[in-house]
Design a protein around this motif. Structure first.
Motif, short mmCIF file in Angstrom:
data_model
loop_
_atom_site.label_atom_id
_atom_site.label_comp_id
_atom_site.label_asym_id
_atom_site.label_seq_id
_atom_site.Cartn_x
_atom_site.Cartn_y
_atom_site.Cartn_z
N TYR A 155 0.85 -1.16 0.10
CA TYR A 155 0.17 0.02 -0.05
C TYR A 155 0.90 1.30 0.12
O TYR A 155 2.20 1.28 0.23
CB TYR A 155 -0.84 0.23 1.39
N THR A 156 0.36 2.37 -0.35
CA THR A 156 0.95 3.58 -0.22
C THR A 156 -0.08 4.54 0.55
O THR A 156 -1.31 4.52 0.58
CB THR A 156 1.36 4.14 -1.50
N LYS A 157 0.55 5.72 1.24
CA LYS A 157 -0.19 6.51 1.81
C LYS A 157 -0.66 7.56 1.11
O LYS A 157 -0.17 8.34 -0.01
CB LYS A 157 1.00 7.36 2.92
N HIS A 158 -1.91 7.75 1.04
CA HIS A 158 -2.70 8.63 0.21
C HIS A 158 -3.14 10.07 1.07
O HIS A 158 -3.45 9.91 2.08
CB HIS A 158 -3.97 8.11 -0.18
N LYS A 159 -2.64 10.99 0.52
CA LYS A 159 -3.24 12.50 1.18
C LYS A 159 -4.17 13.04 0.77
O LYS A 159 -4.47 12.76 -0.56
CB LYS A 159 -1.73 13.26 1.30
N THR B 219 -6.78 -0.94 6.73
CA THR B 219 -6.49 -0.56 7.99
C THR B 219 -5.47 -1.25 8.66
O THR B 219 -5.64 -2.57 8.49
CB THR B 219 -7.65 -0.79 8.76
N ASN C 294 1.89 -3.19 11.16
CA ASN C 294 1.60 -3.15 9.82
C ASN C 294 0.79 -4.31 9.51
O ASN C 294 0.58 -4.98 8.27
CB ASN C 294 2.85 -3.38 8.79
N ASP D 39 -7.15 11.14 3.97
CA ASP D 39 -6.00 10.31 4.04
C ASP D 39 -6.26 8.73 4.26
O ASP D 39 -7.33 8.53 4.85
CB ASP D 39 -5.23 10.76 5.43
N ASN E 192 -4.58 4.43 3.60
CA ASN E 192 -3.90 3.47 3.12
C ASN E 192 -4.03 2.90 1.93
O ASN E 192 -4.92 2.10 1.85
CB ASN E 192 -3.42 2.37 4.20
N GLU F 197 4.32 -0.74 3.17
CA GLU F 197 4.40 0.53 2.82
C GLU F 197 5.34 0.95 1.48
O GLU F 197 6.44 0.80 1.89
CB GLU F 197 4.36 1.50 3.72
N LYS G 106 7.10 3.74 -0.33
CA LYS G 106 7.09 5.26 0.11
C LYS G 106 7.73 6.16 -1.15
O LYS G 106 7.71 7.38 -0.78
CB LYS G 106 8.28 5.33 1.08
#
Length: 371
Positions: free
Chosen positions: A151-155, A168, A173, A187, A189, A235, A237
């Motif tokens: 997954y990647t962090k979405h802002k 979630t 992790n 925001d 994942n 994750e 990055k």
């Protein structure tokens, strides 16, 4: 630590109807000289995965023309290498085109069972990113996981993602929840549709889904496995772009004009593509080029700004091109004005034409069109 690669070439065709009329998502041109499959395929090769199956569905002639025997990715081998998997299955009642990821996997049961790799890496090819899958597998083993999801962090300040699957995860992790979002504005994942698991587990999942008539990998398999299996997240990055619409294609293409994004994608590990021998780009005496990516084989006599030009594009004298993505062998006449335009391959725009879209709604010109 051998791994088998599986790439889904058509899963997202319905989100890009303009670009897939005569091709698959996997063979959509991107970044001046690449196709979307190049990024996923190169990630696998750079991670030591030397057996890769590409599941096809329809309109895959251009994909076959592009990848060929896999020679340009060092996958032209007697054992393993690049294997194109036809769209029809041989298990149970799967005698027609698949409609989901799980049905696609059912259709390649024999391919999976004949492999001897211990692990499987599965991924879509509508995503542009650079990743070491060997590091994901190492983390998978370290966590003693059954399945690892990347997954990647979405802002929320980024552009909204449509049809997003959100994970979630806890502080270790471990995945505690999987939720499907019609549109992701907060925001979260963002699941990248990259999976790692043992090949034996994937075989068991497929056989169970056949006997219980399960059809969807995320809802029927992953969601129901929460609490019963050790599912972990990994994750990513670095840079990540999901080509999920024509607007997303346009925006993510122009993101390559940012040096940081280019380094994130093309930095330490090579992105391989089909080699095409052509002359360097020729710049005429009246050419003006600003903040643009220009592939080889182009002839530029006009002005180009904030644009991406693929191989063989010709910009005539007096023509102004701004904020555009012009695919291979696009030709413009003299005194043409283009703004926020996407042209497919072999488009001809005659003299004195004025065409303009907007940043929020680029104007698309289909393959082989003459205007």
């Amino acid at each position: 630590m051998k791994a088998l690669g599986i790439i889904f070439s058509n899963i997202h065709d319905n989100t890009l109807p303009e670009l897939v009329r005569k091709r698959t998502v996997a063979s959509i041109p991107f970044g001046g000289r690449y196709r979307l499959i190049d990024f996923t395929l190169s990630n696998m090769v750079n991670s030591g995965i030397d057996t890769v199956g590409v599941i096809t569905k329809r309109n895959y002639q251009s994909l076959m023309d592009h990848v060929g025997s896999g020679k340009d990715w060092d996958l032209a081998r007697k054992n393993g290498g690049l294997i194109m998997l036809p769209p029809f299955g041989v298990v149970g009642d799967i005698d027609s085109l698949y409609s989901s990821r799980l049905e696609a996997l059912k259709s390649i049961t024999n391919f999976i069972s004949r492999a001897d790799e211990e692990y499987v890496v599965m991924t879509d090819c509508n995503i542009v990113f650079r990743m070491s899958f060997d590091e994901v597998i190492e983390e998978h083993i370290k966590n003693n996981a059954d399945i690892t999801l990347v997954y990647t962090k979405h802002k929320k300040e980024n552009r909204p993602e449509t049809s997003a699957t959100v994970l979630t995860v806890d502080e270790d992790n471990k995945v505690n929840g999987i939720k499907y979002e019609e549109e992701l504005n907060e925001d979260g994942n963002l699941f990248m549709n990259v999976y790692v698991m043992k090949r034996s587990l994937l075989q068991s999942i497929i056989l169970d889904s056949i006997s219980h008539n399960k059809r969807h990998f995320t809802t029927d398999i992953l969601a129901s496995a929460i609490g019963n299996m050790r599912i972990y997240g990994y994750e990513h990055k670095g840079y990540y772009a999901a080509i999920s619409s024509l607007q997303a294609y346009y925006e993510h293409s122009l993101e390559l004009l940012d040096e940081k994004n280019r380094h994130d994608i093309f930095g330490d590990r090579s992105i391989f593509t089909k080699i095409r021998d052509s002359a360097p780009t020729k710049y005429g005496a009246t050419a003006v080029v600003k903040n643009s990516l220009i592939a080889d084989g182009c002839v530029i006599e006009g002005e180009v700004e904030n644009s991406i030009l693929f191989r063989g594009v010709k910009i005539a004298r007096g023509t102004k091109v701004k904020n555009c993505v012009l695919m291979q062998d696009t030709v413009t006449g003299e005194n043409v004005s283009l703004n926020c335009i996407i042209t497919d391959k072999n488009v001809v725009i005659r003299d004195r034409r004025i065409l303009s879209g907007s940043e929020n709604h680029p104007f698309y010109i289909g393959k082989g069109s003459m205007i």
